[in-house]
Design an enzyme around this catalytic site. Sequence first.
Site, PDB file in Angstrom:
ATOM      1  N   GLU A 144     -30.105  40.615 -33.357  1.00  0.00           N
ATOM      2  CA  GLU A 144     -29.917  39.272 -33.905  1.00  0.00           C
ATOM      3  C   GLU A 144     -30.723  38.225 -33.146  1.00  0.00           C
ATOM      4  O   GLU A 144     -31.212  37.260 -33.746  1.00  0.00           O
ATOM      5  CB  GLU A 144     -28.432  38.912 -33.924  1.00  0.00           C
ATOM      6  CG  GLU A 144     -27.624  39.611 -35.013  1.00  0.00           C
ATOM      7  CD  GLU A 144     -27.304  41.060 -34.705  1.00  0.00           C
ATOM      8  OE1 GLU A 144     -27.573  41.490 -33.554  1.00  0.00           O
ATOM      9  OE2 GLU A 144     -26.807  41.780 -35.586  1.00  0.00           O
ATOM     10  N   HIS A 179     -15.154  40.930 -37.931  1.00  0.00           N
ATOM     11  CA  HIS A 179     -15.814  40.721 -39.222  1.00  0.00           C
ATOM     12  C   HIS A 179     -15.094  39.621 -39.987  1.00  0.00           C
ATOM     13  O   HIS A 179     -15.075  39.627 -41.210  1.00  0.00           O
ATOM     14  CB  HIS A 179     -15.819  42.010 -40.044  1.00  0.00           C
ATOM     15  CG  HIS A 179     -16.649  43.118 -39.470  1.00  0.00           C
ATOM     16  ND1 HIS A 179     -16.238  43.865 -38.403  1.00  0.00           N
ATOM     17  CD2 HIS A 179     -17.875  43.597 -39.798  1.00  0.00           C
ATOM     18  CE1 HIS A 179     -17.159  44.774 -38.114  1.00  0.00           C
ATOM     19  NE2 HIS A 179     -18.171  44.626 -38.936  1.00  0.00           N
TER      20      HIS A 179
HETATM   21  C1  LIG Z   1     -24.755  43.313 -33.110  1.00  0.00           C
HETATM   22  C2  LIG Z   1     -24.446  43.970 -34.416  1.00  0.00           C
HETATM   23  N1  LIG Z   1     -25.209  43.735 -35.490  1.00  0.00           N
HETATM   24  C3  LIG Z   1     -24.928  44.306 -36.672  1.00  0.00           C
HETATM   25  C4  LIG Z   1     -23.857  45.147 -36.819  1.00  0.00           C
HETATM   26  C5  LIG Z   1     -23.538  45.771 -38.175  1.00  0.00           C
HETATM   27  N2  LIG Z   1     -23.705  47.237 -38.140  1.00  0.00           N
HETATM   28  C6  LIG Z   1     -22.668  48.053 -37.896  1.00  0.00           C
HETATM   29  S1  LIG Z   1     -23.107  49.669 -37.796  1.00  0.00           S
HETATM   30  C7  LIG Z   1     -24.738  49.282 -38.151  1.00  0.00           C
HETATM   31  C8  LIG Z   1     -25.751  50.376 -38.200  1.00  0.00           C
HETATM   32  C9  LIG Z   1     -25.695  51.207 -36.951  1.00  0.00           C
HETATM   33  O1  LIG Z   1     -26.708  52.163 -36.940  1.00  0.00           O
HETATM   34  P1  LIG Z   1     -26.784  53.202 -35.750  1.00  0.00           P
HETATM   35  O2  LIG Z   1     -26.636  52.503 -34.450  1.00  0.00           O
HETATM   36  O3  LIG Z   1     -27.980  54.037 -35.948  1.00  0.00           O
HETATM   37  O4  LIG Z   1     -25.452  54.071 -35.883  1.00  0.00           O
HETATM   38  P2  LIG Z   1     -25.089  55.089 -37.066  1.00  0.00           P
HETATM   39  O5  LIG Z   1     -24.426  54.297 -38.124  1.00  0.00           O
HETATM   40  O6  LIG Z   1     -26.328  55.729 -37.516  1.00  0.00           O
HETATM   41  O7  LIG Z   1     -24.140  56.037 -36.441  1.00  0.00           O
HETATM   42  C10 LIG Z   1     -24.894  47.906 -38.314  1.00  0.00           C
HETATM   43  C11 LIG Z   1     -26.162  47.231 -38.616  1.00  0.00           C
HETATM   44  C12 LIG Z   1     -23.066  45.349 -35.673  1.00  0.00           C
HETATM   45  N3  LIG Z   1     -21.974  46.134 -35.710  1.00  0.00           N
HETATM   46  N4  LIG Z   1     -23.376  44.771 -34.502  1.00  0.00           N
END
Ligand SMILES: Cc1ncc(C[n+]2csc(CCOP(=O)(O)OP(=O)(O)O)c2C)c(N)n1
Lengths: 331, 331, 382, 382
Positions: free
Chosen positions: A65, A132
Amino acid sequence: MASVETRETTYLTAIREALQEEMRADETVFMLGEDIGVYGGAFKVTEGFLEEFGPDRVIDTPISEAAIVGAAIGAAHMGLKPVAEMQFIDFIAPAFDMIVNFAAKSRYRTGIGAGLVIRGPCGAGARSGPFHSQSVESYFANVPGLKMVAPARAYDAKGLLRASIRDPDPVLFFEHKFLYRRIKEELPTEGEVLVPLGEARTHRPGNDLTIVTYGAMVFKSADAADRVAAEDGSEVEVIDLRTLRPLDTKTIVESVRRTGRLLIVHEAPRFGGFAGEITAQVCEEAFEWLDAPIRRVTAIDTPVPYAPTLEDYYLPGEEDIVSAARWLLAY
Amino acid sequence: MASVETRETTYLTAIREALQEEMRADETVFMLGEDIGVYGGAFKVTEGFLEEFGPDRVIDTPISEAAIVGAAIGAAHMGLKPVAEMQFIDFIAPAFDMIVNFAAKSRYRTGIGAGLVIRGPCGAGARSGPFHSQSVESYFANVPGLKMVAPARAYDAKGLLRASIRDPDPVLFFEHKFLYRRIKEELPTEGEVLVPLGEARTHRPGNDLTIVTYGAMVFKSADAADRVAAEDGSEVEVIDLRTLRPLDTKTIVESVRRTGRLLIVHEAPRFGGFAGEITAQVCEEAFEWLDAPIRRVTAIDTPVPYAPTLEDYYLPGEEDIVSAARWLLAY
Amino acid sequence: MQVTRERRSLARGSGISPYQDGHLKTLDRRDMRSLYRLLWLTRALEERLEIIFKQGQVVGGLYRSLGQEATAVGCGYALSAGDWIAPSIRDLGALLARGIEPHDILRQYTARGTSLCAGKDNTNHFTVPELGILGPISPLGTQLCVLNGVALSFRTRREPRVCFTFQGDGASRTGTSHEGLAMAAALNLPIVVVLQHNRWSFGTPSTAEAAVENWADVAGAYGVPAVTVDGNDVLQVYDAAAQAIARARAGDGMTIIVSETYRMLGHAQHDAQRYVPDEELIAWRDHDPIRSFETYLVEFGFESETSLAEVRAEVAAALDVATDEVLAEPYPAPGEARSRVYGNAELDAAIPWTRGEVPGYEGLVTARPSATRGTTRQSQGA
Amino acid sequence: MQVTRERRSLARGSGISPYQDGHLKTLDRRDMRSLYRLLWLTRALEERLEIIFKQGQVVGGLYRSLGQEATAVGCGYALSAGDWIAPSIRDLGALLARGIEPHDILRQYTARGTSLCAGKDNTNHFTVPELGILGPISPLGTQLCVLNGVALSFRTRREPRVCFTFQGDGASRTGTSHEGLAMAAALNLPIVVVLQHNRWSFGTPSTAEAAVENWADVAGAYGVPAVTVDGNDVLQVYDAAAQAIARARAGDGMTIIVSETYRMLGHAQHDAQRYVPDEELIAWRDHDPIRSFETYLVEFGFESETSLAEVRAEVAAALDVATDEVLAEPYPAPGEARSRVYGNAELDAAIPWTRGEVPGYEGLVTARPSATRGTTRQSQGA
Ligand SMILES: Cc1ncc(C[n+]2csc(CCOP(=O)(O)OP(=O)(O)O)c2C)c(N)n1
Ligand SMILES: Cc1ncc(C[n+]2csc(CCOP(=O)(O)OP(=O)(O)O)c2C)c(N)n1
Ligand SMILES: [Mg+2]
Ligand SMILES: [Mg+2]
């Protein structure tokens, strides 16, 4: 039927249309954020955008972000009009430094502004737990250089988002996720829906008590006002701030001078909430017109809890507003 | 001479002593931050600490405020008592997410608290420009779970820091850098100087007007009060909040009910500043006792500018306080 | 510890590699059974959650780890009592290995007052010191920073305990994740970090989120060793985890384990995964961590088809009971929303929680000195 | 571009390497003179600042780049018109190469109303679009993130322009720095990042801040190439910068240049550098970037001792004039503190700036309806 053609539009669609229309009209407008392109956004606000506007203008970013806001600032310096999406407004927290120290102070320090929009879903009531559901406006309230917008109606969501994109300063645009699909209005299909920043709106007129509020609380306040009207015969004026900064003090003060009573309703916790600033300004400018203490109806001073029983307790309810209004009217 | 032996102690030394004494008395207390060990801290607060307490308890970290606060949370979970230094309190911004979302919500969500202290130099007046001069309390005011302390006197700096270290919750401890070496008091050389959180202090008694303030503005307010007393014969009460959250509403309300007039003075900008919450609470609890509008004397709504002419204009001055006080007294 | 990099083709189709060297030698028949049960329990519990989600019993979102169970289980199983773990979004298996019960998970998702978060937070956001579990929060990357503090307490107290955490490929791009890794490395903390390269981050492919090709290279930014494993091979994961844990326990600092794996479902229940190319899913389906472990167990004589079926039946029965019991439990009482904000109970009690009620106000009305004031004012206002 | 890693011993003692290959071929006599003048100007201007600092003319802190001038100058000189640069704390030489005048720098530090920040901010925090300069802010790591946006605008508009920035070894540990690098790499932006490995971060040695040994390995976290240069060799720096810039301009993305250098003074004026081992300082003093370039220029016939002395004298004279002129300029008018907070001038004008004055209040006093209200109240209060 009115002479202007209208179409039923949800709050969410209004936002999508504002983005689309600005992007179509002005090729310097572009978006960046997480999962806004291929996926179309966590709430599907930008569905189809990648196809229509291409990868230069709908940019899927890494989860970062601060870097998203940073890139928006730099692009704004170069004359582009960036709209950065926070997947949930809660995730604005990691960008806090970038917003408060870089974006907000840029024009003052260097003469070069940062006209950008940071938008994202805020607010509770959707059973989404502590991370959230937050209302983050107060985190940024004491930061000169920022503007903040929190629409309640679809019309305002559209009109204010367009105005925010055109604005020369950094605008934090809070979309209440609870309203995304619950609020629907007839919006004109043609012509510009444009609502200038800094103007509050009288959602419901009245002469006995002023309620100042914004976001999802506008509707709860209006419902409470309707009940008070029906059951007690008192007319409560409900003012929807729409823009939190610059604050439309004039409209608030005019109303309070007329009604002599003020209730402020917001969804964020009480202590340190936005009601404080409103109270201070009204005290300064309408003290002598006040016939009763200024009161606040807000969430309780806790994080937003997850369980329905707890979240319902946490959130200010229609009943709370009605009883505070009655107390003030009887004072 | 009093029966207690005293020694002239600066605000800065008082802070150093508080840290030393707590670390000597309780081996679970430790510090972490940037350049606090080998270098002894940007303001030399921790000079000699590394030698006395060793590298396990005086930890030089990478430049990473989020990780510093994060490590403090984890250590607190394990029963240690971390004191994290922000080199300048402005650099708390990159740790915003960690503080607001992890530290503040931890106990509520999981039942496991995060008793830690985040301390650092705040405030303007030292010609340090927009990024080394901020007052950040309002950024955190709407975050339940946090406590905030802003001492003005050396005695309070010491006593409150000790209490903060012992506190079970995350405490943000704002040290005003302008006071570090300017404020000196006779402090007892022996025995515990301990000031409980949540208790305001009447810095100067009076029955005609209440000034509520904190940090460096306590002294400017007191000077203004002295002038008003000498020149106009009115007695202005100056209340030093000391702790911003939990706020000592009782002391404020008691005073306002007695004087009927309230002026709030703070160094942060006006809009969205801490004065709002105080105004709201006083409106709620002492409205009927008010004989005049509540007024605010604050910095102007801009970043902290660098040039002396600009910074002096930016900061609330004694003159501003005097004239607001006179206006209120004459009302 | 040596940096190895074993990349397997997506479509390799083979079972678990039958090596019995290194730390795997210490695994006996009972361990094999436990690993299998944990893998199956993870999958079955998530399926159960999906069922009750569709029935509207889950209050918030639901995130599954289908296809990634082996990484979580293999890692969780390698830890000892006294160690701590901070899971990320898809590491249910590690929590179960740590001793978390299906009841606990069901309660979390259904926001029961009996849940480990007392209904105040959801998913895996619980911290359970007795089991050495640090709950993450939603903002990604943060839990490693906090876990560093736990590890720091081990170091300070000279306790040979180890911390373990997981991080998504997407999450690895966050600033906090970087700060956490950098600090763990700089302070030489006893930490193991598993980087889950599961090809997706919500609706964005890892290739779009990062230009990184060999995820083990990420370790270069921190000066620590990295090892890449087939994250769908529970034994290989266990082995790497055990080695990294031993290294951390010996005071030699952090290791990064890159798990090459694949997220077989959408990000959450609401995500139909339409953006995923079919071929990718099909290729990875052939490399299912549970199916291949079953083949291995039978082939090498640890289990029979029947004994495995018995494990599955036992799990199903246990989940039936757990689900029934948990769903019969109530939500927390509304007033609990006010509890435990602060460590001082008096403070919690003193907070003006009230909205409509505001008891203090009534007192104000009677106490107010309007009469006097009205007069003062009038005389002044003239 | 190839990843090379050249590490030289601290005490190598030799001059600038006399290679004339690659991009250096394009440097003629005039360029050599310019490079020398920039190096000297950087040092002399900082010395001048130190003098007026001691005279109390500098309003805030003062940070010097003694010993690191070659990195800043070599990089700044490699950029073309239209490119952008974001300096970090010790990159004055790059700004001078970009066209910033000594006047500008003197005005910044002395908070003149005529300064590029109009007295509102200090040091190198100015943004000058005409010269392609993005001012950093104090929180470290942030400027790269913002520069990404500038680079993005180049990419979007298909302009062959490049962005360039510097980052300290200490700053490289910040979350924002990581996010900036990660995004630049993921979006394949035309960016060059110089990582200044100058052995110190304020009062903490880099070895305590990071376990990294080869700083070029940092690039592994981003999947981009890195090259290590002797940061005290202006020609080597120039060459590496020119290559990286060419690569970025060609659309091939980010390069990280690790500059091996040394901070010869304390963090700022107030820091007496007592924590630095003498041997270290002595060793690096023998590797002074300006002295060795002088030797090189003379040895290879570009300059004579006399011509170099002339350059230095010319610089000194120019600085005399600049210092006198700037010190004669006033601070900004106090009321300027209110200007340009917002892009709408009406908004700036409407903000209730006032503290003591509060003109509106007087109106309130006369307008107030106390009389009526007093009555209402009294009747109600009864
Ligand atoms: C700082 C932040 N930004 C956005 C999110 C929203 N978000 C939750 S999970 C996710 C994707 C996570 O991807 P990854 O780290 O590859 O984990 P995976 O889902 O593949 O296990 C996002 C964008 C968040 N939780 N925290
Ligand atoms: C986020 C943040 N934390 C702390 C500081 C205070 N600070 C300013 S410079 C500095 C040291 C920087 O070291 P490095 O990045 O290596 O640069 P160098 O001074 O060696 O050029 C510190 C800690 C800051 N500016 N920003
Ligand atoms: Mg992933
Ligand atoms: Mg450095």
